[in-house]
Design a protein around this motif. Sequence first.
Motif, PDB file in Angstrom:
ATOM      1  N   ALA A  80     -33.365  15.777 -45.220  1.00 25.11           N
ATOM      2  CA  ALA A  80     -34.268  17.048 -44.705  1.00 25.11           C
ATOM      3  C   ALA A  80     -33.386  17.902 -43.575  1.00 25.11           C
ATOM      4  CB  ALA A  80     -35.564  16.797 -44.047  1.00 25.11           C
ATOM      5  N   ALA A  81     -32.836  16.949 -42.828  1.00 30.31           N
ATOM      6  CA  ALA A  81     -31.919  17.584 -41.884  1.00 30.31           C
ATOM      7  C   ALA A  81     -30.580  18.036 -42.456  1.00 30.31           C
ATOM      8  CB  ALA A  81     -31.416  16.404 -40.764  1.00 30.31           C
ATOM      9  N   ALA A  82     -30.090  17.502 -43.587  1.00 36.10           N
ATOM     10  CA  ALA A  82     -28.937  18.238 -44.024  1.00 36.10           C
ATOM     11  C   ALA A  82     -29.286  19.457 -44.823  1.00 36.10           C
ATOM     12  CB  ALA A  82     -28.428  16.965 -44.979  1.00 36.10           C
ATOM     13  N   ARG A  83     -30.355  19.401 -45.542  1.00 33.97           N
ATOM     14  CA  ARG A  83     -30.633  20.780 -46.324  1.00 33.97           C
ATOM     15  C   ARG A  83     -31.058  21.844 -45.550  1.00 33.97           C
ATOM     16  NH1 ARG A  83     -33.732  21.049 -51.993  1.00 33.97           N
ATOM     17  NH2 ARG A  83     -32.119  19.432 -52.339  1.00 33.97           N
ATOM     18  N   ALA A  84     -31.457  21.504 -44.340  1.00 32.52           N
ATOM     19  CA  ALA A  84     -32.040  22.461 -43.354  1.00 32.52           C
ATOM     20  C   ALA A  84     -30.654  22.701 -42.525  1.00 32.52           C
ATOM     21  CB  ALA A  84     -33.041  22.030 -42.420  1.00 32.52           C
ATOM     22  N   GLY A  85     -29.746  22.163 -42.568  1.00 30.20           N
ATOM     23  CA  GLY A  85     -28.552  22.707 -41.574  1.00 30.20           C
ATOM     24  C   GLY A  85     -28.780  22.086 -40.376  1.00 30.20           C
ATOM     25  N   VAL A  86     -29.369  21.135 -39.813  1.00 31.19           N
ATOM     26  CA  VAL A  86     -29.449  20.823 -38.438  1.00 31.19           C
ATOM     27  C   VAL A  86     -28.950  19.474 -38.444  1.00 31.19           C
ATOM     28  CG1 VAL A  86     -31.392  22.258 -38.163  1.00 31.19           C
ATOM     29  CG2 VAL A  86     -31.992  20.082 -38.854  1.00 31.19           C
ATOM     30  N   GLY A  87     -28.899  18.853 -37.085  1.00 26.01           N
ATOM     31  CA  GLY A  87     -28.673  17.512 -36.922  1.00 26.01           C
ATOM     32  C   GLY A  87     -29.972  16.643 -37.211  1.00 26.01           C
ATOM     33  N   LYS A  88     -29.640  15.228 -37.531  1.00 25.76           N
ATOM     34  CA  LYS A  88     -30.687  14.227 -37.747  1.00 25.76           C
ATOM     35  C   LYS A  88     -31.665  14.175 -36.368  1.00 25.76           C
ATOM     36  CE  LYS A  88     -27.723  11.012 -38.993  1.00 25.76           C
ATOM     37  NZ  LYS A  88     -27.357   9.915 -39.693  1.00 25.76           N
ATOM     38  N   ALA A  89     -31.040  14.476 -35.202  1.00 26.15           N
ATOM     39  CA  ALA A  89     -31.814  14.033 -34.030  1.00 26.15           C
ATOM     40  C   ALA A  89     -32.634  15.038 -34.137  1.00 26.15           C
ATOM     41  CB  ALA A  89     -30.791  14.190 -32.826  1.00 26.15           C
ATOM     42  N   TYR A 122     -35.636  13.945 -35.823  1.00 25.25           N
ATOM     43  CA  TYR A 122     -36.310  12.969 -35.450  1.00 25.25           C
ATOM     44  C   TYR A 122     -37.229  13.316 -34.186  1.00 25.25           C
ATOM     45  CZ  TYR A 122     -34.376   9.514 -38.772  1.00 25.25           C
ATOM     46  OH  TYR A 122     -34.133   9.029 -39.868  1.00 25.25           O
ATOM     47  N   ARG A 123     -36.823  14.156 -33.347  1.00 20.95           N
ATOM     48  CA  ARG A 123     -37.175  14.493 -32.135  1.00 20.95           C
ATOM     49  C   ARG A 123     -38.365  15.214 -32.343  1.00 20.95           C
ATOM     50  NH1 ARG A 123     -32.159  16.074 -29.880  1.00 20.95           N
ATOM     51  NH2 ARG A 123     -32.583  18.276 -30.474  1.00 20.95           N
ATOM     52  N   ARG A 124     -38.933  15.801 -33.525  1.00 18.82           N
ATOM     53  CA  ARG A 124     -39.997  16.469 -33.994  1.00 18.82           C
ATOM     54  C   ARG A 124     -41.170  15.704 -34.747  1.00 18.82           C
ATOM     55  NH1 ARG A 124     -36.079  20.258 -32.846  1.00 18.82           N
ATOM     56  NH2 ARG A 124     -36.651  22.322 -32.305  1.00 18.82           N
ATOM     57  N   TRP A 125     -40.428  14.760 -35.590  1.00 22.01           N
ATOM     58  CA  TRP A 125     -41.483  14.019 -36.438  1.00 22.01           C
ATOM     59  C   TRP A 125     -40.947  12.563 -36.188  1.00 22.01           C
ATOM     60  CZ3 TRP A 125     -39.327  18.611 -37.896  1.00 22.01           C
ATOM     61  CH2 TRP A 125     -40.345  19.908 -38.409  1.00 22.01           C
ATOM     62  N   ARG A 126     -41.872  11.816 -35.770  1.00 23.30           N
ATOM     63  CA  ARG A 126     -41.607  10.144 -35.748  1.00 23.30           C
ATOM     64  C   ARG A 126     -41.410   9.444 -37.159  1.00 23.30           C
ATOM     65  NH1 ARG A 126     -46.824   9.755 -32.186  1.00 23.30           N
ATOM     66  NH2 ARG A 126     -47.468  11.003 -33.822  1.00 23.30           N
ATOM     67  N   SER A 127     -41.677  10.163 -38.353  1.00 23.86           N
ATOM     68  CA  SER A 127     -41.594   9.370 -39.406  1.00 23.86           C
ATOM     69  C   SER A 127     -41.631  10.313 -40.544  1.00 23.86           C
ATOM     70  CB  SER A 127     -42.601   8.205 -39.958  1.00 23.86           C
ATOM     71  OG  SER A 127     -43.971   9.116 -40.031  1.00 23.86           O
ATOM     72  N   ARG A 128     -41.019  10.071 -41.791  1.00 26.30           N
ATOM     73  CA  ARG A 128     -41.048  11.091 -42.963  1.00 26.30           C
ATOM     74  C   ARG A 128     -42.614  11.240 -43.597  1.00 26.30           C
ATOM     75  NH1 ARG A 128     -39.335   8.296 -48.643  1.00 26.30           N
ATOM     76  NH2 ARG A 128     -40.665   6.490 -48.569  1.00 26.30           N
ATOM     77  N   VAL A 129     -43.625  10.167 -43.202  1.00 20.28           N
ATOM     78  CA  VAL A 129     -44.861  10.428 -43.443  1.00 20.28           C
ATOM     79  C   VAL A 129     -45.565  11.459 -42.625  1.00 20.28           C
ATOM     80  CG1 VAL A 129     -47.367   9.686 -43.268  1.00 20.28           C
ATOM     81  CG2 VAL A 129     -45.405   8.175 -44.110  1.00 20.28           C
ATOM     82  N   GLU A 130     -45.220  11.855 -41.454  1.00 16.85           N
ATOM     83  CA  GLU A 130     -45.262  12.773 -40.440  1.00 16.85           C
ATOM     84  C   GLU A 130     -44.680  14.010 -40.806  1.00 16.85           C
ATOM     85  OE1 GLU A 130     -44.697  12.233 -36.463  1.00 16.85           O
ATOM     86  OE2 GLU A 130     -46.327  10.896 -36.084  1.00 16.85           O
ATOM     87  N   LEU A 151     -36.689  27.043 -36.265  1.00 19.87           N
ATOM     88  CA  LEU A 151     -36.179  25.850 -36.705  1.00 19.87           C
ATOM     89  C   LEU A 151     -37.115  24.946 -37.377  1.00 19.87           C
ATOM     90  CD1 LEU A 151     -33.463  24.499 -36.427  1.00 19.87           C
ATOM     91  CD2 LEU A 151     -34.267  23.449 -34.516  1.00 19.87           C
ATOM     92  N   ASP A 152     -38.408  24.873 -36.880  1.00 25.31           N
ATOM     93  CA  ASP A 152     -39.471  24.180 -37.770  1.00 25.31           C
ATOM     94  C   ASP A 152     -39.425  24.436 -38.981  1.00 25.31           C
ATOM     95  OD1 ASP A 152     -39.597  22.968 -35.291  1.00 25.31           O
ATOM     96  OD2 ASP A 152     -41.739  23.503 -34.794  1.00 25.31           O
ATOM     97  N   ALA A 153     -39.521  26.044 -39.120  1.00 25.07           N
ATOM     98  CA  ALA A 153     -39.869  26.383 -40.542  1.00 25.07           C
ATOM     99  C   ALA A 153     -38.722  26.025 -41.330  1.00 25.07           C
ATOM    100  CB  ALA A 153     -39.866  28.074 -40.439  1.00 25.07           C
ATOM    101  N   ARG A 154     -37.486  26.127 -41.143  1.00 22.05           N
ATOM    102  CA  ARG A 154     -36.241  25.710 -41.834  1.00 22.05           C
ATOM    103  C   ARG A 154     -36.533  24.052 -42.278  1.00 22.05           C
ATOM    104  NH1 ARG A 154     -31.336  27.042 -38.339  1.00 22.05           N
ATOM    105  NH2 ARG A 154     -30.341  25.415 -39.613  1.00 22.05           N
ATOM    106  N   ILE A 155     -36.794  23.267 -41.352  1.00 27.29           N
ATOM    107  CA  ILE A 155     -36.968  21.896 -41.784  1.00 27.29           C
ATOM    108  C   ILE A 155     -38.065  21.887 -42.690  1.00 27.29           C
ATOM    109  CG2 ILE A 155     -37.245  19.795 -40.717  1.00 27.29           C
ATOM    110  CD1 ILE A 155     -36.098  20.800 -38.047  1.00 27.29           C
TER     111      ILE A 155
END
Length: 235
Positions: free
Chosen positions: A64-73, A76-84, A39-43
């Motif tokens: 990123a969530a939309a393109r990876a086909g996952v929910g926004k949450a 956000y649970r994996r990265w605190r910001s788009r910089v991360e 899942l990390d790899a897809r995102i």
Amino acid sequence: MTAQFSRQEDQGRNAAMVKTDSSWRRPPGASGPARDPELDARILRAAIELLAEGGFPALSMDKAAARAGVGKATVYRRWRSRVELAGDALDRAALAAGHTAVRIGPGQLRQELIETLMQVERCTNAPHNDLVAALLATARHQPEIFALVRERYVDAMHRLVGEVVAHAVERGDLPPPPPSEESDGKCALEVSAAVALLIHWQTVRGGEVLTEDHIVSVVDRILLPLVSRPNQDRV
């Protein structure tokens, strides 16, 4: 482009999986769900694609969530910001992973420089070039990302070429630099000139493929004349 990045990732999986010390990674022990590598790899692949298409401004957690086909949450649970997220995506893309300073032997400096820089040329024939060009063009407006691109790519290129030149000095193929330059690295200015030209090619002349002939021209007409100049001619 998704298929291209998938093929590139498969071909360079070993290099891309090399452990890095990115300051953007979530620290060990932080709260959150167990990480699913797939899942990390897809995102991260989705983030790389977005960065390649429009640089840092094109990346958002929602996109990123939309393109990876996952929910926004999930993002956000994996990265605190788009910089991360961008930091981990660049680690995954491994901009300079697998690149090495070529060493052949005495009297072979020219070929060593050509083969070392050819590693850059091979990257320009892949979606990697789109990623580098987009990031260099937009990262200047985001200091954190600019610093990351510089560390992961620009400084890595400078270090590789600098190692080739330094080794040539050690074995006597080149004269040593004057004391005034030693504190900043041997022949740092000359190396920077060659690296800057290659980066310029990728950002300004991105539509024109960088070929081996171009690399040879950079080495023969710019890099070698500069690093071979006798100390007394330096100003």
